[in-house]
Design an enzyme around this catalytic site. Structure first.
Site, short mmCIF file in Angstrom:
data_model
loop_
_atom_site.label_atom_id
_atom_site.label_comp_id
_atom_site.label_asym_id
_atom_site.label_seq_id
_atom_site.Cartn_x
_atom_site.Cartn_y
_atom_site.Cartn_z
N HIS A 16 0.88 -1.22 -0.11
CA HIS A 16 -0.02 -0.02 0.02
C HIS A 16 0.85 1.25 0.10
CE1 HIS A 16 0.96 1.04 4.04
NE2 HIS A 16 0.92 -0.33 4.57
N GLU A 87 -1.58 -7.22 7.73
CA GLU A 87 -0.28 -6.83 8.37
C GLU A 87 -0.17 -7.80 9.56
OE1 GLU A 87 2.66 -6.78 8.13
OE2 GLU A 87 3.25 -4.84 7.87
#
Length: 208
Positions: A16, A87
């Site tokens: 990202h 994550e």
């Protein structure tokens, strides 16, 4: 992972864009923060390099910084949420910087020691392996929108290294990497591209 057959599988790992915590080096696991304006610009710029690729499937972490990047990159087909792309869960270390954690634990590294009340390396390794076991049943080009440190784990596990070796695979924001198989040895997984971006590759040290 099953690599006993010839496959057309090509996995495009996309980290990202920039967030405020990535910019300051704070570990951002399950805290759901948005992209900065620069992060949005990074994602749009990366999209210019990816939109001509015909993807069979687009998968994204459920965290907004990943699926916001996915939307701004603008790939087809319609993306699907994949929880295993989230994550690393930093537990008690959420929001902290590595330099501050090491004031109390001088030799600490996430890839060996994990996080108290968060994920340990064996858990993250199992998550990566579970994801690859599913993906290796597919064919074609697949985009994976994920995160910095879990992205390093994916790289290590793709080529069958221990999670500790993920420390050698830093990812910059809004970067793309490519996992595939050796064309001459189709059962051998390789990393054909790593941490390529349309912006400054020096961002590779920013977390999550």
């Amino acid at each position: 992972m099953n690599t006993d057959r010839v496959t057309t599988l090509r996995l495009y790992l996309i980290r990202h864009g920039e967030t405020e915590w990535a910019l300051s080096g704070r570990h951002t696991g399950r805290t759901d923060i948005p992209l900065t304006q620069n992060g949005k610009d990074e994602a749009r710029e990366l999209g210019q390099h990816l939109r001509d690729i015909q993807f069979a499937q687009v998968l994204t972490s459920p965290l907004q910084r990943a699926h916001q990047t996915c939307a701004l990159v603008g790939l087809e087909p319609v993306p699907e949420i994949e929880p295993d792309l989230a994550e690393w869960d930093y537990g008690d270390y959420e929001g902290k910087r590595s330099v501050d954690i090491r004031k109390e634990r001088p030799d600490w590294t996430i890839f060996r020691d994990g996080c108290p009340n968060g994920e340990m390396p064996a858990q993250v390794s199992a998550r990566a392996d579970r994801l690859f076991a599913r993906l290796c049943k597919l064919e074609g080009k697949i985009a994976l929108f994920s995160h910095g440190q879990f992205g390093g784990v994916l790289a290590a596990r793709w080529i069958k290294l221990a999670v500790i070796e993920a420390q050698h695979f830093p990812l910059g924001t809004a970067s793309v990497s490519l996992f595939t198989f050796d064309s001459h040895h189709p059962t051998v997984p390789v990393i054909a591209l790593w941490n390529a971006s349309a912006h400054d590759p020096g961002n590779g040290q920013k977390h999550s």
